[in-house]
Design a protein around this motif. Structure first.
Motif, PDB file in Angstrom:
ATOM      1  N   LEU A 187      -2.300  13.776   0.980  1.00  0.00           N
ATOM      2  CA  LEU A 187      -0.994  14.378   0.714  1.00  0.00           C
ATOM      3  C   LEU A 187       0.096  13.695   1.519  1.00  0.00           C
ATOM      4  O   LEU A 187       1.163  13.342   0.993  1.00  0.00           O
ATOM      5  N   LEU A 188      -0.175  13.470   2.795  1.00  0.00           N
ATOM      6  CA  LEU A 188       0.833  12.862   3.648  1.00  0.00           C
ATOM      7  C   LEU A 188       1.085  11.404   3.304  1.00  0.00           C
ATOM      8  O   LEU A 188       2.211  10.922   3.404  1.00  0.00           O
ATOM      9  N   ASN A 189       0.053  10.690   2.883  1.00  0.00           N
ATOM     10  CA  ASN A 189       0.263   9.301   2.448  1.00  0.00           C
ATOM     11  C   ASN A 189       1.261   9.234   1.303  1.00  0.00           C
ATOM     12  O   ASN A 189       2.171   8.394   1.288  1.00  0.00           O
ATOM     13  N   ARG A 190       1.091  10.108   0.320  1.00  0.00           N
ATOM     14  CA  ARG A 190       1.986  10.118  -0.836  1.00  0.00           C
ATOM     15  C   ARG A 190       3.390  10.579  -0.436  1.00  0.00           C
ATOM     16  O   ARG A 190       4.395   9.995  -0.853  1.00  0.00           O
ATOM     17  N   LEU A 191       3.425  11.640   0.381  1.00  0.00           N
ATOM     18  CA  LEU A 191       4.711  12.227   0.769  1.00  0.00           C
ATOM     19  C   LEU A 191       5.528  11.280   1.633  1.00  0.00           C
ATOM     20  O   LEU A 191       6.710  11.028   1.384  1.00  0.00           O
ATOM     21  N   LEU A 192       4.908  10.727   2.655  1.00  0.00           N
ATOM     22  CA  LEU A 192       5.640   9.937   3.640  1.00  0.00           C
ATOM     23  C   LEU A 192       6.018   8.551   3.133  1.00  0.00           C
ATOM     24  O   LEU A 192       6.927   7.925   3.670  1.00  0.00           O
ATOM     25  N   SER A 193       5.324   8.061   2.108  1.00  0.00           N
ATOM     26  CA  SER A 193       5.691   6.758   1.532  1.00  0.00           C
ATOM     27  C   SER A 193       6.443   6.915   0.221  1.00  0.00           C
ATOM     28  O   SER A 193       6.751   5.920  -0.438  1.00  0.00           O
ATOM     29  N   ALA A 194       6.726   8.163  -0.181  1.00  0.00           N
ATOM     30  CA  ALA A 194       7.371   8.454  -1.470  1.00  0.00           C
ATOM     31  C   ALA A 194       6.572   7.854  -2.622  1.00  0.00           C
ATOM     32  O   ALA A 194       7.133   7.508  -3.661  1.00  0.00           O
ATOM     33  N   GLY A 195       5.260   7.712  -2.435  1.00  0.00           N
ATOM     34  CA  GLY A 195       4.396   7.202  -3.494  1.00  0.00           C
ATOM     35  C   GLY A 195       4.360   5.695  -3.621  1.00  0.00           C
ATOM     36  O   GLY A 195       3.594   5.153  -4.430  1.00  0.00           O
ATOM     37  N   VAL A 196       5.181   4.982  -2.817  1.00  0.00           N
ATOM     38  CA  VAL A 196       5.254   3.523  -2.934  1.00  0.00           C
ATOM     39  C   VAL A 196       3.943   2.867  -2.525  1.00  0.00           C
ATOM     40  O   VAL A 196       3.606   1.771  -2.993  1.00  0.00           O
ATOM     41  N   ASP A 197       3.180   3.535  -1.661  1.00  0.00           N
ATOM     42  CA  ASP A 197       1.930   2.936  -1.198  1.00  0.00           C
ATOM     43  C   ASP A 197       0.952   2.680  -2.336  1.00  0.00           C
ATOM     44  O   ASP A 197       0.100   1.797  -2.247  1.00  0.00           O
ATOM     45  N   ARG A 198       1.079   3.428  -3.433  1.00  0.00           N
ATOM     46  CA  ARG A 198       0.180   3.203  -4.578  1.00  0.00           C
ATOM     47  C   ARG A 198       0.349   1.787  -5.132  1.00  0.00           C
ATOM     48  O   ARG A 198      -0.640   1.111  -5.435  1.00  0.00           O
ATOM     49  N   SER A 199       1.596   1.341  -5.284  1.00  0.00           N
ATOM     50  CA  SER A 199       1.827   0.006  -5.840  1.00  0.00           C
ATOM     51  C   SER A 199       1.330  -1.072  -4.894  1.00  0.00           C
ATOM     52  O   SER A 199       0.822  -2.112  -5.328  1.00  0.00           O
ATOM     53  N   TRP A 200       1.442  -0.836  -3.585  1.00  0.00           N
ATOM     54  CA  TRP A 200       0.920  -1.804  -2.611  1.00  0.00           C
ATOM     55  C   TRP A 200      -0.597  -1.913  -2.727  1.00  0.00           C
ATOM     56  O   TRP A 200      -1.157  -3.014  -2.694  1.00  0.00           O
ATOM     57  N   ARG A 201      -1.253  -0.761  -2.864  1.00  0.00           N
ATOM     58  CA  ARG A 201      -2.713  -0.754  -2.970  1.00  0.00           C
ATOM     59  C   ARG A 201      -3.178  -1.459  -4.246  1.00  0.00           C
ATOM     60  O   ARG A 201      -4.172  -2.195  -4.236  1.00  0.00           O
ATOM     61  N   VAL A 202      -2.473  -1.215  -5.339  1.00  0.00           N
ATOM     62  CA  VAL A 202      -2.836  -1.865  -6.608  1.00  0.00           C
ATOM     63  C   VAL A 202      -2.741  -3.381  -6.466  1.00  0.00           C
ATOM     64  O   VAL A 202      -3.618  -4.120  -6.934  1.00  0.00           O
ATOM     65  N   ALA A 203      -1.691  -3.863  -5.817  1.00  0.00           N
ATOM     66  CA  ALA A 203      -1.527  -5.307  -5.620  1.00  0.00           C
ATOM     67  C   ALA A 203      -2.676  -5.878  -4.794  1.00  0.00           C
ATOM     68  O   ALA A 203      -3.191  -6.968  -5.092  1.00  0.00           O
ATOM     69  N   ALA A 204      -3.097  -5.154  -3.752  1.00  0.00           N
ATOM     70  CA  ALA A 204      -4.202  -5.617  -2.904  1.00  0.00           C
ATOM     71  C   ALA A 204      -5.511  -5.644  -3.679  1.00  0.00           C
ATOM     72  O   ALA A 204      -6.306  -6.593  -3.569  1.00  0.00           O
ATOM     73  N   VAL A 205      -5.756  -4.617  -4.479  1.00  0.00           N
ATOM     74  CA  VAL A 205      -6.987  -4.550  -5.270  1.00  0.00           C
ATOM     75  C   VAL A 205      -7.022  -5.673  -6.309  1.00  0.00           C
ATOM     76  O   VAL A 205      -8.061  -6.326  -6.500  1.00  0.00           O
ATOM     77  N   LYS A 206      -5.913  -5.913  -6.969  1.00  0.00           N
ATOM     78  CA  LYS A 206      -5.866  -6.989  -7.971  1.00  0.00           C
ATOM     79  C   LYS A 206      -6.142  -8.344  -7.321  1.00  0.00           C
ATOM     80  O   LYS A 206      -6.836  -9.190  -7.899  1.00  0.00           O
ATOM     81  N   ALA A 207      -5.602  -8.553  -6.119  1.00  0.00           N
ATOM     82  CA  ALA A 207      -5.864  -9.817  -5.415  1.00  0.00           C
ATOM     83  C   ALA A 207      -7.338  -9.934  -5.057  1.00  0.00           C
ATOM     84  O   ALA A 207      -7.938 -11.014  -5.178  1.00  0.00           O
ATOM     85  N   ALA A 208      -7.946  -8.829  -4.643  1.00  0.00           N
ATOM     86  CA  ALA A 208      -9.366  -8.845  -4.270  1.00  0.00           C
ATOM     87  C   ALA A 208     -10.265  -9.115  -5.464  1.00  0.00           C
ATOM     88  O   ALA A 208     -11.351  -9.704  -5.321  1.00  0.00           O
ATOM     89  N   LEU A 209      -9.836  -8.703  -6.653  1.00  0.00           N
ATOM     90  CA  LEU A 209     -10.681  -8.813  -7.839  1.00  0.00           C
ATOM     91  C   LEU A 209     -10.443 -10.086  -8.654  1.00  0.00           C
ATOM     92  O   LEU A 209     -11.124 -10.300  -9.662  1.00  0.00           O
ATOM     93  N   GLU A 210      -9.533 -10.930  -8.209  1.00  0.00           N
ATOM     94  CA  GLU A 210      -9.181 -12.126  -8.986  1.00  0.00           C
ATOM     95  C   GLU A 210     -10.374 -13.028  -9.273  1.00  0.00           C
ATOM     96  O   GLU A 210     -10.441 -13.692 -10.307  1.00  0.00           O
ATOM     97  N   GLN A 211     -11.327 -13.066  -8.351  1.00  0.00           N
ATOM     98  CA  GLN A 211     -12.480 -13.965  -8.502  1.00  0.00           C
ATOM     99  C   GLN A 211     -13.712 -13.259  -9.059  1.00  0.00           C
ATOM    100  O   GLN A 211     -14.811 -13.794  -9.004  1.00  0.00           O
ATOM    101  N   ASN A 212     -13.514 -12.052  -9.580  1.00  0.00           N
ATOM    102  CA  ASN A 212     -14.617 -11.269 -10.164  1.00  0.00           C
ATOM    103  C   ASN A 212     -15.799 -11.118  -9.201  1.00  0.00           C
ATOM    104  O   ASN A 212     -16.940 -11.476  -9.528  1.00  0.00           O
ATOM    105  N   PRO A 213     -15.561 -10.576  -8.013  1.00  0.00           N
ATOM    106  CA  PRO A 213     -16.659 -10.420  -7.039  1.00  0.00           C
ATOM    107  C   PRO A 213     -17.695  -9.407  -7.530  1.00  0.00           C
ATOM    108  O   PRO A 213     -17.366  -8.440  -8.215  1.00  0.00           O
ATOM    109  N   ARG A 214     -18.940  -9.646  -7.127  1.00  0.00           N
ATOM    110  CA  ARG A 214     -20.027  -8.728  -7.511  1.00  0.00           C
ATOM    111  C   ARG A 214     -20.283  -7.676  -6.444  1.00  0.00           C
ATOM    112  O   ARG A 214     -20.732  -6.575  -6.754  1.00  0.00           O
ATOM    113  N   ARG A 215     -20.024  -8.007  -5.177  1.00  0.00           N
ATOM    114  CA  ARG A 215     -20.234  -7.065  -4.079  1.00  0.00           C
ATOM    115  C   ARG A 215     -18.944  -6.981  -3.260  1.00  0.00           C
ATOM    116  O   ARG A 215     -18.454  -8.006  -2.765  1.00  0.00           O
TER     117      ARG A 215
END
Length: 223
Positions: A11-39
């Motif tokens: 709750l506090l993550n969403r509240l204190l970042s006004a939800g912007v942290d979601r877009s940051w997390r999505v960008a990090a996940v997309k970068a991590a998955l670019e090479q199609n890792p298995r583990r």
């Protein structure tokens, strides 16, 4: 401290970042998955948001969430069960990871690296458990940027956030710790240099005027 604020953490993550942290997390996940890792390892997983997102976007991959706060891990397990996602969440020390050498092809850390007691040792462990060619993605709050935006951000971070966080969580000390730890954290170029020294070829990008930074490290050769 993290165990005590677990129930209000999301709750506090969403509240204190006004939800912007979601877009940051999505960008990090997309970068991590670019090479199609298995583990994939999501370290300092907290209540599992990053691990859940990784598994949703890469259902064929083995995703492991690790953290040192058992109450956080229990909430992560509950969230995974509700979503029908199979993700093992394990208690782990970032400075002495319970995983074999060269095991993971991608590792993500979202807003947790700052809390490690020894950055050099943590990077050495991350390098050890990373497979050659694997990718490390560290999403973190660097010290506030210079200029007007930085001044406004610092006021919010040091005055407003601790008050709201303490009121909602019942633990004011935890939310006074957050801005203090950010002020002491290495700047983006310094962290990139530390990652390079550990053996990663590193680049980084800033989000929202420098409020958050994503460091991407590539392990090019076997140790």
């Amino acid at each position: 401290m993290f165990s005590e604020i677990a129930l209000r953490y999301d709750l506090l993550n969403r509240l204190l970042s006004a939800g912007v942290d979601r877009s940051w997390r999505v960008a990090a996940v997309k970068a991590a998955l670019e090479q199609n890792p298995r583990r994939i390892l999501d370290l300092a997983t907290g209540t599992g948001d990053m691990a859940l997102l990784l598994k949703r976007l890469a259902p064929q991959a083995e995703v492991v969430g690790a953290d040192f706060a058992p109450p956080m891990l229990e909430l992560a397990r509950q969230k995974a069960q509700k979503l029908g996602l199979e993700i093992p969440f394990v208690e782990a020390d970032a400075l002495n990871l319970p995983f074999p050498d060269r095991h993971f092809e991608a590792i993500t850390i979202a807003f947790g690296f700052r809390n490690f007691a020894d950055y050099t040792q943590a990077l050495a462990e991350l390098y050890r458990v990373m497979a050659p060619g694997g990718r490390l993605c560290i999403l973190e709050f660097p010290p506030p940027p210079q200029g007007g935006l930085g001044a406004l951000y610092r006021f919010y971070f040091t005055r407003v956030l601790p008050w709201v966080g303490g009121l909602v969580s019942g633990n004011p000390a935890a939310y006074r710790y957050l801005p203090a730890s950010v002020e002491c954290f290495p700047t983006p170029p310094t962290l990139a240099g530390m990652m390079n020294q550990a053996g990663f070829q590193t680049r980084y990008r800033l989000f929202t005027g420098g409020i958050a930074a994503l460091h991407i490290g590539q392990k090019l050769e076997a140790p």
